[in-house]
Design a protein around this motif. Structure first.
Motif, PDB file in Angstrom:
ATOM      1  N   TYR A 143       0.864  -1.187   0.000  1.00 44.38           N
ATOM      2  CA  TYR A 143       0.000   0.000   0.000  1.00 44.38           C
ATOM      3  C   TYR A 143       0.898   1.234   0.000  1.00 44.38           C
ATOM      4  CZ  TYR A 143      -4.170  -2.723   1.212  1.00 44.38           C
ATOM      5  OH  TYR A 143      -5.225  -3.600   1.196  1.00 44.38           O
TER       6      TYR A 143
ATOM      7  N   ASN B 254       0.733   5.343   0.430  1.00 45.03           N
ATOM      8  CA  ASN B 254      -0.047   6.551   0.725  1.00 45.03           C
ATOM      9  C   ASN B 254       0.907   7.676   1.114  1.00 45.03           C
ATOM     10  OD1 ASN B 254       0.650   6.008   3.388  1.00 45.03           O
ATOM     11  ND2 ASN B 254      -1.274   4.931   3.802  1.00 45.03           N
TER      12      ASN B 254
ATOM     13  N   SER C 120       3.860   0.495   2.533  1.00 47.36           N
ATOM     14  CA  SER C 120       3.953  -0.593   3.519  1.00 47.36           C
ATOM     15  C   SER C 120       3.577  -1.909   2.846  1.00 47.36           C
ATOM     16  CB  SER C 120       3.065  -0.311   4.729  1.00 47.36           C
ATOM     17  OG  SER C 120       1.721  -0.375   4.354  1.00 47.36           O
TER      18      SER C 120
ATOM     19  N   ALA D 184       1.921  -5.103   2.797  1.00 43.25           N
ATOM     20  CA  ALA D 184       0.776  -5.684   3.517  1.00 43.25           C
ATOM     21  C   ALA D 184       0.836  -7.199   3.505  1.00 43.25           C
ATOM     22  CB  ALA D 184      -0.529  -5.207   2.883  1.00 43.25           C
TER      23      ALA D 184
ATOM     24  N   PRO E  25      -4.229 -12.914  12.902  1.00 40.65           N
ATOM     25  CA  PRO E  25      -4.408 -11.693  13.692  1.00 40.65           C
ATOM     26  C   PRO E  25      -4.800 -10.508  12.828  1.00 40.65           C
ATOM     27  CG  PRO E  25      -2.081 -12.243  13.466  1.00 40.65           C
ATOM     28  CD  PRO E  25      -2.839 -13.389  12.892  1.00 40.65           C
ATOM     29  N   SER E  26      -5.356  -9.518  13.465  1.00 41.29           N
ATOM     30  CA  SER E  26      -5.708  -8.296  12.779  1.00 41.29           C
ATOM     31  C   SER E  26      -4.467  -7.744  12.076  1.00 41.29           C
ATOM     32  CB  SER E  26      -6.220  -7.341  13.858  1.00 41.29           C
ATOM     33  OG  SER E  26      -6.574  -6.158  13.285  1.00 41.29           O
ATOM     34  N   GLY E  27      -4.652  -7.323  10.824  1.00 39.68           N
ATOM     35  CA  GLY E  27      -3.527  -6.744  10.083  1.00 39.68           C
ATOM     36  C   GLY E  27      -2.694  -7.756   9.317  1.00 39.68           C
ATOM     37  N   CYS E  28      -3.122  -9.047   9.296  1.00 39.60           N
ATOM     38  CA  CYS E  28      -2.312 -10.052   8.596  1.00 39.60           C
ATOM     39  C   CYS E  28      -2.643 -10.117   7.104  1.00 39.60           C
ATOM     40  CB  CYS E  28      -2.467 -11.431   9.238  1.00 39.60           C
ATOM     41  SG  CYS E  28      -4.077 -12.165   8.952  1.00 39.60           S
ATOM     42  N   GLY E  29      -3.587  -9.299   6.658  1.00 40.68           N
ATOM     43  CA  GLY E  29      -3.823  -9.202   5.223  1.00 40.68           C
ATOM     44  C   GLY E  29      -5.055  -9.926   4.702  1.00 40.68           C
ATOM     45  N   LYS E  30      -5.962 -10.325   5.576  1.00 38.68           N
ATOM     46  CA  LYS E  30      -7.135 -11.084   5.124  1.00 38.68           C
ATOM     47  C   LYS E  30      -7.990 -10.256   4.150  1.00 38.68           C
ATOM     48  CE  LYS E  30      -8.470 -11.756   9.452  1.00 38.68           C
ATOM     49  NZ  LYS E  30      -7.384 -11.101  10.223  1.00 38.68           N
ATOM     50  N   THR E  31      -8.263  -9.005   4.531  1.00 34.62           N
ATOM     51  CA  THR E  31      -9.086  -8.151   3.667  1.00 34.62           C
ATOM     52  C   THR E  31      -8.359  -7.840   2.363  1.00 34.62           C
ATOM     53  OG1 THR E  31      -9.963  -7.171   5.672  1.00 34.62           O
ATOM     54  CG2 THR E  31     -10.429  -6.008   3.636  1.00 34.62           C
ATOM     55  N   THR E  32      -7.047  -7.634   2.474  1.00 34.78           N
ATOM     56  CA  THR E  32      -6.251  -7.363   1.268  1.00 34.78           C
ATOM     57  C   THR E  32      -6.354  -8.547   0.305  1.00 34.78           C
ATOM     58  OG1 THR E  32      -4.741  -6.025   2.599  1.00 34.78           O
ATOM     59  CG2 THR E  32      -3.922  -6.787   0.468  1.00 34.78           C
TER      60      THR E  32
HETATM   61  P1  ADP Z   1      -6.762  -7.868   8.082  1.00 36.04           P
HETATM   62  O1  ADP Z   1      -7.965  -7.860   7.206  1.00 36.04           O
HETATM   63  O2  ADP Z   1      -6.169  -9.232   8.284  1.00 36.04           O
HETATM   64  O3  ADP Z   1      -6.967  -7.154   9.391  1.00 36.04           O
HETATM   65  P2  ADP Z   1      -5.695  -5.957   6.168  1.00 36.04           P
HETATM   66  O4  ADP Z   1      -5.684  -6.625   4.846  1.00 36.04           O
HETATM   67  O5  ADP Z   1      -6.783  -5.001   6.457  1.00 36.04           O
HETATM   68  O6  ADP Z   1      -5.580  -7.047   7.323  1.00 36.04           O
HETATM   69  O7  ADP Z   1      -4.315  -5.164   6.370  1.00 36.04           O
HETATM   70  C1  ADP Z   1      -3.033  -5.747   6.105  1.00 36.04           C
HETATM   71  C2  ADP Z   1      -1.959  -4.690   6.351  1.00 36.04           C
HETATM   72  O8  ADP Z   1      -2.091  -3.664   5.376  1.00 36.04           O
HETATM   73  C3  ADP Z   1      -2.067  -3.999   7.701  1.00 36.04           C
HETATM   74  O9  ADP Z   1      -0.748  -3.723   8.146  1.00 36.04           O
HETATM   75  C4  ADP Z   1      -2.803  -2.717   7.400  1.00 36.04           C
HETATM   76  O10 ADP Z   1      -2.441  -1.688   8.293  1.00 36.04           O
HETATM   77  C5  ADP Z   1      -2.321  -2.403   5.986  1.00 36.04           C
HETATM   78  N1  ADP Z   1      -3.350  -1.690   5.192  1.00 36.04           N
HETATM   79  C6  ADP Z   1      -4.588  -2.127   4.909  1.00 36.04           C
HETATM   80  N2  ADP Z   1      -5.239  -1.240   4.132  1.00 36.04           N
HETATM   81  C7  ADP Z   1      -4.382  -0.208   3.941  1.00 36.04           C
HETATM   82  C8  ADP Z   1      -4.446   1.027   3.215  1.00 36.04           C
HETATM   83  N3  ADP Z   1      -5.541   1.363   2.528  1.00 36.04           N
HETATM   84  N4  ADP Z   1      -3.369   1.833   3.238  1.00 36.04           N
HETATM   85  C9  ADP Z   1      -2.238   1.504   3.923  1.00 36.04           C
HETATM   86  N5  ADP Z   1      -2.106   0.339   4.598  1.00 36.04           N
HETATM   87  C10 ADP Z   1      -3.145  -0.496   4.620  1.00 36.04           C
END
Ligand code: ADP
Length: 265
Positions: free
Chosen positions: A17, A19, A24, A26, A45-52
């Motif tokens: 990502y 910005n 960073s 992800a 864990p939260s932040g491990c990239g599931k949504t990504t």
């Molecule tokens: P999860 O769904 O497992 O909580 P995410 O996929 O949301 O994880 O996030 C993975 C990593 O990418 C995290 O470190 C998060 O802070 C970062 N991240 C997610 N979305 C963004 C974004 N739009 N801009 C910058 N960093 C992001």
């Protein structure tokens, strides 16, 4: 269809990502293959990239490196072959249940009296017979999620991406909905990727559970769920003698992925 029946693939996938604060990493070097008809869960864990990962599978964001494949073809944007179901149902309050469920068909330009009949059939299959002319405020949370499922299935996607679709529901309703979703997706032969915080849900619903760690997001373990648990409904699976050991193995993997912090939340 793709070689060897592979429906979804992540091939050496990383995502960065960018910005105004910088770049960073992800997720890094993900390798994952999901067969047609398979049900795979992602936990971590939260932040491990599931949504990504789900966003890349849905074609909403491109990988920075590597390839995301759907049915053997590189994903280059959103596709009607992929449906997305979220924690929130996002039903429009001013639309009837039928018109909410038919939203995707309307967007695709395939809404017709025939497809609306199919929507009514789906609503009935999902335990909401004759409710097409009601409005969302008349329904409970579990019923609304079933409408959201009908909306997702109405466009006949091959793949369903399920982002914590049960986590806002009361336990009793959640367990019922897990059964209904698994049964429906199996019957229709859909491929599914579920993101969940709930290890028991992952163990009870999936053929395979993928455990991720954070910083950067990466796959650290994979657990194939034993046949007897897979064959059972999620509700029955929880009562099988081998279920606790699947749960314990997942817990141990997650604990290791979190550096011994699982359960602190
Ligand atoms: P999860 O769904 O497992 O909580 P995410 O996929 O949301 O994880 O996030 C993975 C990593 O990418 C995290 O470190 C998060 O802070 C970062 N991240 C997610 N979305 C963004 C974004 N739009 N801009 C910058 N960093 C992001």
């Amino acid at each position: 269809m793709a070689d060897g029946n592979r429906m979804l693939e992540l091939l050496g996938v990383s995502h960065v990502y960018v910005n105004d604060k910088g770049a960073s990493l992800a997720v890094e070097e993900l390798e994952l293959s999901v067969q047609s008809g398979e049900f795979v869960s992602l936990v971590g864990p939260s932040g491990c990239g599931k949504t990504t990962i789900l966003s890349m599978l849905a074609g909403l964001i491109p990988p920075t490196r590597g390839n995301v494949m759907l049915g053997g073809e590189a994903v280059s944007g959103p596709s009607t072959k992929v449906g997305y179901m979220l924690q929130q149902d996002f039903l429009f309050p001013w639309r009837t249940i039928r018109d909410n469920a038919a939203l995707g068909l309307e967007i695709n330009g395939t809404k017709s009296s025939l497809s609306l009949k199919k929507v009514d059939g789906l609503l009935a299959d999902l335990g909401l017979p004759g409710s097409g002319s009601r409005y969302p405020h008349e329904l409970s949370g579990g019923m609304r999620q079933r409408v959201a499922l009908a909306r997702t299935l109405a466009t006949e996607p091959d793949v369903l991406l399920l982002d914590e679709p049960f986590s806002a529901l009361d336990l009793h309703i959640k367990l019922q909905l897990e059964d209904l979703v698994q049964q429906t997706l199996r019957k229709l032969g859909k491929t599914a990727v579920l993101v969940t915080h709930d290890l028991a849900e992952a163990a009870a619903m999936s053929d395979r559970v993928i455990v991720l760690a954070a910083n950067p997001g990466r796959i650290v373990a994979e657990l194939v769920v034993p046949d007897d648990i897979r064959a059972a409904s999620p509700m029955e699976a929880r009562r099988l003698p081998g279920f606790q050991s699947v749960f314990d193995r997942l817990w141990a993997e997650l604990d290791a992925a979190e550096g011994g912090l699982a359960g602190d939340e």
